[in-house]
Write a protein that holds these residues in place. Structure first.
Motif, PDB file in Angstrom:
ATOM      1  N   PHE A 438      39.300 -16.030  -1.767  1.00  0.00           N
ATOM      2  CA  PHE A 438      40.151 -15.257  -0.858  1.00  0.00           C
ATOM      3  C   PHE A 438      39.454 -13.959  -0.463  1.00  0.00           C
ATOM      4  O   PHE A 438      38.600 -13.455  -1.186  1.00  0.00           O
ATOM      5  CB  PHE A 438      41.520 -14.969  -1.487  1.00  0.00           C
ATOM      6  N   PRO A 439      39.821 -13.386   0.697  1.00  0.00           N
ATOM      7  CA  PRO A 439      39.250 -12.114   1.145  1.00  0.00           C
ATOM      8  C   PRO A 439      40.128 -10.933   0.747  1.00  0.00           C
ATOM      9  O   PRO A 439      41.277 -11.097   0.321  1.00  0.00           O
ATOM     10  CB  PRO A 439      39.232 -12.277   2.668  1.00  0.00           C
ATOM     11  N   LEU A 440      39.594  -9.740   0.909  1.00  0.00           N
ATOM     12  CA  LEU A 440      40.364  -8.519   0.730  1.00  0.00           C
ATOM     13  C   LEU A 440      41.182  -8.235   1.989  1.00  0.00           C
ATOM     14  O   LEU A 440      41.060  -8.907   3.004  1.00  0.00           O
ATOM     15  CB  LEU A 440      39.424  -7.351   0.418  1.00  0.00           C
ATOM     16  N   ASN A 441      42.020  -7.220   1.910  1.00  0.00           N
ATOM     17  CA  ASN A 441      42.939  -6.900   3.002  1.00  0.00           C
ATOM     18  C   ASN A 441      42.335  -5.905   3.987  1.00  0.00           C
ATOM     19  O   ASN A 441      41.216  -5.426   3.796  1.00  0.00           O
ATOM     20  CB  ASN A 441      44.240  -6.338   2.423  1.00  0.00           C
ATOM     21  N   SER A 442      43.114  -5.586   5.018  1.00  0.00           N
ATOM     22  CA  SER A 442      42.671  -4.611   6.028  1.00  0.00           C
ATOM     23  C   SER A 442      43.792  -3.638   6.386  1.00  0.00           C
ATOM     24  O   SER A 442      43.872  -3.151   7.501  1.00  0.00           O
ATOM     25  CB  SER A 442      42.183  -5.345   7.288  1.00  0.00           C
ATOM     26  N   ARG A 443      44.663  -3.336   5.423  1.00  0.00           N
ATOM     27  CA  ARG A 443      45.848  -2.524   5.709  1.00  0.00           C
ATOM     28  C   ARG A 443      45.526  -1.057   5.969  1.00  0.00           C
ATOM     29  O   ARG A 443      46.334  -0.335   6.577  1.00  0.00           O
ATOM     30  CB  ARG A 443      46.833  -2.649   4.542  1.00  0.00           C
ATOM     31  N   ALA A 444      44.352  -0.574   5.557  1.00  0.00           N
ATOM     32  CA  ALA A 444      44.020   0.840   5.782  1.00  0.00           C
ATOM     33  C   ALA A 444      43.907   1.184   7.253  1.00  0.00           C
ATOM     34  O   ALA A 444      43.904   2.369   7.611  1.00  0.00           O
ATOM     35  CB  ALA A 444      42.721   1.200   5.064  1.00  0.00           C
ATOM     36  N   GLN A 445      43.813   0.167   8.128  1.00  0.00           N
ATOM     37  CA  GLN A 445      43.748   0.456   9.564  1.00  0.00           C
ATOM     38  C   GLN A 445      45.000   1.160  10.070  1.00  0.00           C
ATOM     39  O   GLN A 445      45.009   1.704  11.175  1.00  0.00           O
ATOM     40  CB  GLN A 445      43.514  -0.827  10.354  1.00  0.00           C
ATOM     41  N   MET A 446      46.067   1.188   9.266  1.00  0.00           N
ATOM     42  CA  MET A 446      47.293   1.869   9.673  1.00  0.00           C
ATOM     43  C   MET A 446      47.170   3.387   9.576  1.00  0.00           C
ATOM     44  O   MET A 446      47.982   4.114  10.139  1.00  0.00           O
ATOM     45  CB  MET A 446      48.469   1.427   8.800  1.00  0.00           C
ATOM     46  N   PHE A 447      46.195   3.875   8.827  1.00  0.00           N
ATOM     47  CA  PHE A 447      46.012   5.317   8.680  1.00  0.00           C
ATOM     48  C   PHE A 447      45.364   5.917   9.929  1.00  0.00           C
ATOM     49  O   PHE A 447      44.680   5.231  10.690  1.00  0.00           O
ATOM     50  CB  PHE A 447      45.100   5.620   7.482  1.00  0.00           C
ATOM     51  N   TRP A 448      45.537   7.236  10.067  1.00  0.00           N
ATOM     52  CA  TRP A 448      44.861   7.999  11.118  1.00  0.00           C
ATOM     53  C   TRP A 448      43.794   8.879  10.497  1.00  0.00           C
ATOM     54  O   TRP A 448      43.957   9.390   9.384  1.00  0.00           O
ATOM     55  CB  TRP A 448      45.847   8.852  11.900  1.00  0.00           C
ATOM     56  N   LEU A 449      42.721   9.092  11.227  1.00  0.00           N
ATOM     57  CA  LEU A 449      41.637   9.976  10.786  1.00  0.00           C
ATOM     58  C   LEU A 449      41.814  11.355  11.414  1.00  0.00           C
ATOM     59  O   LEU A 449      40.901  11.930  12.001  1.00  0.00           O
ATOM     60  CB  LEU A 449      40.284   9.363  11.151  1.00  0.00           C
ATOM     61  N   GLU A 450      43.032  11.871  11.287  1.00  0.00           N
ATOM     62  CA  GLU A 450      43.381  13.205  11.772  1.00  0.00           C
ATOM     63  C   GLU A 450      44.087  13.957  10.657  1.00  0.00           C
ATOM     64  O   GLU A 450      44.825  13.365   9.863  1.00  0.00           O
ATOM     65  CB  GLU A 450      44.306  13.118  12.993  1.00  0.00           C
ATOM     66  N   GLU A 451      43.891  15.246  10.610  1.00  0.00           N
ATOM     67  CA  GLU A 451      44.491  16.074   9.568  1.00  0.00           C
ATOM     68  C   GLU A 451      45.991  16.259   9.793  1.00  0.00           C
ATOM     69  O   GLU A 451      46.469  16.266  10.923  1.00  0.00           O
ATOM     70  CB  GLU A 451      43.829  17.456   9.544  1.00  0.00           C
ATOM     71  N   GLY A 452      46.718  16.394   8.699  1.00  0.00           N
ATOM     72  CA  GLY A 452      48.064  16.930   8.756  1.00  0.00           C
ATOM     73  C   GLY A 452      49.174  15.987   9.139  1.00  0.00           C
ATOM     74  O   GLY A 452      50.299  16.436   9.402  1.00  0.00           O
ATOM     75  N   LEU A 453      48.934  14.666   9.155  1.00  0.00           N
ATOM     76  CA  LEU A 453      49.972  13.711   9.529  1.00  0.00           C
ATOM     77  C   LEU A 453      50.508  13.011   8.283  1.00  0.00           C
ATOM     78  O   LEU A 453      49.801  12.893   7.280  1.00  0.00           O
ATOM     79  CB  LEU A 453      49.410  12.657  10.487  1.00  0.00           C
ATOM     80  N   PRO A 454      51.738  12.492   8.329  1.00  0.00           N
ATOM     81  CA  PRO A 454      52.213  11.674   7.202  1.00  0.00           C
ATOM     82  C   PRO A 454      51.411  10.399   7.020  1.00  0.00           C
ATOM     83  O   PRO A 454      51.477   9.771   5.967  1.00  0.00           O
ATOM     84  CB  PRO A 454      53.665  11.347   7.599  1.00  0.00           C
ATOM     85  N   THR A 455      50.651  10.020   8.048  1.00  0.00           N
ATOM     86  CA  THR A 455      49.837   8.804   8.008  1.00  0.00           C
ATOM     87  C   THR A 455      48.337   9.116   8.021  1.00  0.00           C
ATOM     88  O   THR A 455      47.525   8.242   8.347  1.00  0.00           O
ATOM     89  CB  THR A 455      50.191   7.898   9.190  1.00  0.00           C
ATOM     90  N   THR A 456      47.961  10.344   7.674  1.00  0.00           N
ATOM     91  CA  THR A 456      46.551  10.678   7.539  1.00  0.00           C
ATOM     92  C   THR A 456      45.968   9.961   6.325  1.00  0.00           C
ATOM     93  O   THR A 456      46.584   9.926   5.258  1.00  0.00           O
ATOM     94  CB  THR A 456      46.375  12.197   7.367  1.00  0.00           C
ATOM     95  N   LEU A 457      44.784   9.402   6.465  1.00  0.00           N
ATOM     96  CA  LEU A 457      44.118   8.756   5.340  1.00  0.00           C
ATOM     97  C   LEU A 457      43.972   9.721   4.177  1.00  0.00           C
ATOM     98  O   LEU A 457      43.510  10.860   4.353  1.00  0.00           O
ATOM     99  CB  LEU A 457      42.737   8.263   5.778  1.00  0.00           C
ATOM    100  N   ALA A 458      44.361   9.279   2.991  1.00  0.00           N
ATOM    101  CA  ALA A 458      44.212  10.102   1.787  1.00  0.00           C
ATOM    102  C   ALA A 458      44.218   9.194   0.570  1.00  0.00           C
ATOM    103  O   ALA A 458      44.972   8.214   0.526  1.00  0.00           O
ATOM    104  CB  ALA A 458      45.334  11.132   1.684  1.00  0.00           C
TER     105      ALA A 458
END
Length: 595
Positions: A438-458
């Motif tokens: 089986f492969p790994l997932n790709s769910r991190a694409q939901m994050f944004w590469l911008e500061e200060g958002l509830p969906t900023t990658l962290a």
């Protein structure tokens, strides 16, 4: 009498419905053998990993919403977070403006397997071997591969051969894609499941000890070891057109477990609708109901332009708030109480006029207005993203990638009920991990590469997923579970189905057979994150008068292929114990069974 494509399943013993007939039959077989809804849900879900590998896998994610008879509604969150190395600085150093929709940078900690084991351990009655044996058998001995899966593999065969050789070995054995409906085997996956069972049984006869042993083997044993060995040297081509290394580690896997949460809920016309939290898109359906409560839907034609227009405009408003404010509440302040308040939604409902809005209109939440402004600016950007490699499939594209994710709804004779929408880790998300199948997932694409958002990658933050099963209870004692695959469309299709069921007393199956629609106005959750102002899609069965009526109101209407929108399933328990279930005829895969 309402004519439907299929009978609505009715009985008293149990019902199982899912997006593949084999998985539904497996779930029902667990009920027949004395298992409960939780045993059946786990067996169904693991089987779906085998028979719908283009839509989910063991290293994916899953939210489940469930109710044990006589108890409160609960949620299992098996949406795992970003790894410790998933820092904004690291991803920006790769020269990216978006996280790719495929490949190792898009990978978060695998969550689905642990979530299912948590459910089985705490609420099931059967052993690990009993619930995994059907999936092991289908992976080892073969299952009739869906034409859609065969076509998907054929379309990716050259890409796999050039860039993802481990996937080529698994999905195109001997260099050939499987023929539609031919028996397809995945012996490595079968052996992975079998080794987990064997590890559990080595822990002794106690079923709880067996399940816990399998969970440990997944997170720190041979599964984690195989993933670590693969990621040590792997540089994987992804949708960005470049090769990248991953940041997931064995320590990340060892440090995470699935968790329980309380549901969010909203009261609407006698029903209390329960959803997962704002780390999913689930609350968007509740917000849409809170807006639509202020409009007289019952006076409209459920297949007419007034109904479609009003619901589409409510969706635009609710989804704008999703994009501005939703995220992991452990890491950010998510103003759900405000977003579901009567005062707020009274004002939101007034924004719906006779003409289609072309603007992104998130609400202005006191103290968080900057998030609304950030979303409006973000939705207007052109990220210049390519679309040349495997990524999240979505029905909105209406190609061989259509249909994403899977869903199941199960109710047993005792009144236990489960709804779950597993996803991620599909065959087009990442290369197969050598030896695991089986492969790994790709769910991190939901994050944004911008500061200060509830969906900023962290690191440690959950991506704001689109996965969103539903459970609803009525004041008269009726209880039901329902849901659909479909990415950003999941809560849109569920909303349309639920409104028709509530306001026009249509049967479960009739609601599914009725034509569906959805908006593409707001910014999408998946790479390349497009927003398409005023654009919507609907099925041609609405008729030309409705289609032209919507265009006259300013909607940019795309007419879908017939019978192509939505993969809904549902199950309901009446106060007297009668059970009902239904599944969409679209794509000719989903089935409800029961007696």
């Amino acid at each position: 009498m309402t004519f439907t494509t299929r009978p609505e399943i009715r009985g008293t013993f149990g019902v199982a419905t899912s997006t593949h007939w084999i998985a539904s039959a497996v779930g029902m077989s667990m009920l027949e053998r004395g298992g409960n809804a939780f045993d059946a849900a786990v067996a169904t879900a693991i089987t779906l990993q085998v028979v719908e590998p283009h839509l989910n896998g063991p290293a994916g994610d899953m939210p489940a919403i469930f109710q044990k008879a006589g108890e409160e509604v609960q949620v299992i969150c098996a949406q795992a977070p970003a790894p410790s190395g998933a820092t904004l600085a690291h991803y920006k150093a790769q020269g990216l403006t978006l996280i790719p929709g495929s490949g190792l940078l898009a990978t978060v900690i695998p969550g689905a397997f642990d979530g299912w084991m948590l459910m089985l351990r705490d609420h099931g009655t059967m052993t690990l071997r009993e619930v995994l044996e059907p999936a092991i058998s289908y992976a080892r001995d073969g299952h009739p591969v869906l034409p859609r899966v065969a076509n998907q593999i054929a379309g990716l065969a050259a890409y796999f051969a050039q860039h993802w050789p481990t996937s080529a070995d698994t999905w195109t054995p001997g260099g050939k894609a499987p023929e539609p409906n031919a028996l397809f085997k995945n012996p490595d996956l079968a052996r992975t499941y079998e080794r987990l069972v064997e590890t559990g049984e080595a822990a002794g006869d106690d079923r709880v000890a067996q399940i816990d042993a399998a969970r440990r083997e997944w997170s720190v044993g041979f599964v984690a070891e195989a993933i670590e060995n693969f990621l040590t040297d792997a540089e994987v081509m992804d949708v960005s057109g470049a090769k990248h290394r991953g940041v997931l580690t064995r320590a990340d896997m060892a440090g995470w477990e699935a968790t329980y949460e309380r549901s969010l809920h909203y009261d609407y016309h006698g029903w209390t609708v329960h959803k997962t939290g704002p780390w999913s898109q689930g609350p968007v359906l509740l917000q849409a109901l809170a807006i639509l409560k202020h409009h007289d839907l019952a006076s409209m034609d459920p297949m007419g332009a007034d109904f479609v227009h009003t619901v589409i405009e409510a969706m635009k408003l609710a989804y704008a708030d999703r994009e501005a404010y939703y995220g992991d509440p452990i890491h950010s302040t998510i103003p759900m109480e405000h977003l579901l308040s009567d005062a707020y939604n009274t004002d939101r409902a007034k924004l719906i006029t006779a003409q289609a809005s072309t603007e992104q209109r998130p609400g202005r939440v006191p103290g968080l207005e900057h998030l609304a402004d950030a979303y409006i600016a973000r939705a207007a950007r052109d990220f210049g993203a390519a679309d040349a490699a495997p990524q999240e499939p979505t029905m909105a594209h209406l190609t061989e990638k259509r249909g994403d994710t899977v869903h199941l709804d199960i109710i047993d004779r005792w009144g236990n009920m489960v709804a779950s929408t597993p996803s991620g880790g599909w065959l087009q998300s990442n290369p197969v991990v050598p030896g695991l199948g089986f492969p790994l997932n790709s769910r991190a694409q939901m994050f944004w590469l911008e500061e200060g958002l509830p969906t900023t990658l962290a690191p440690g933050r959950r991506p704001r997923t689109t996965l969103t099963p539903s459970l609803a209870t009525h004041t008269d004692g009726r209880r039901m579970v329902f849901g659909t695959p479909g990415g950003d469309q999941q809560d849109q299709w569920q909303l349309v189905w639920f409104l028709r069921f509530v306001h026009w007393d249509m049967e479960l199956q009739a609601c599914m057979d009725a034509p569906l629609f959805h908006s593409m106005h707001f910014q999408g959750s998946f790479y390349p994150r497009e927003a398409k102002p005023a654009e919507m899609m609907l099925e041609p069965a609405f008729g030309e008068a409705v289609i032209e009526g919507l265009r006259a109101r300013g909607h940019i209407v795309h007419v879908a292929e017939p019978w192509s929108v939505g993969r809904l399933t549902a199950a309901l328990r009446e106060p007297d114990g009668t059970l009902r279930a239904a599944a969409t005829p679209r794509l000719m895969q989903a089935y409800a069974v029961g007696r």
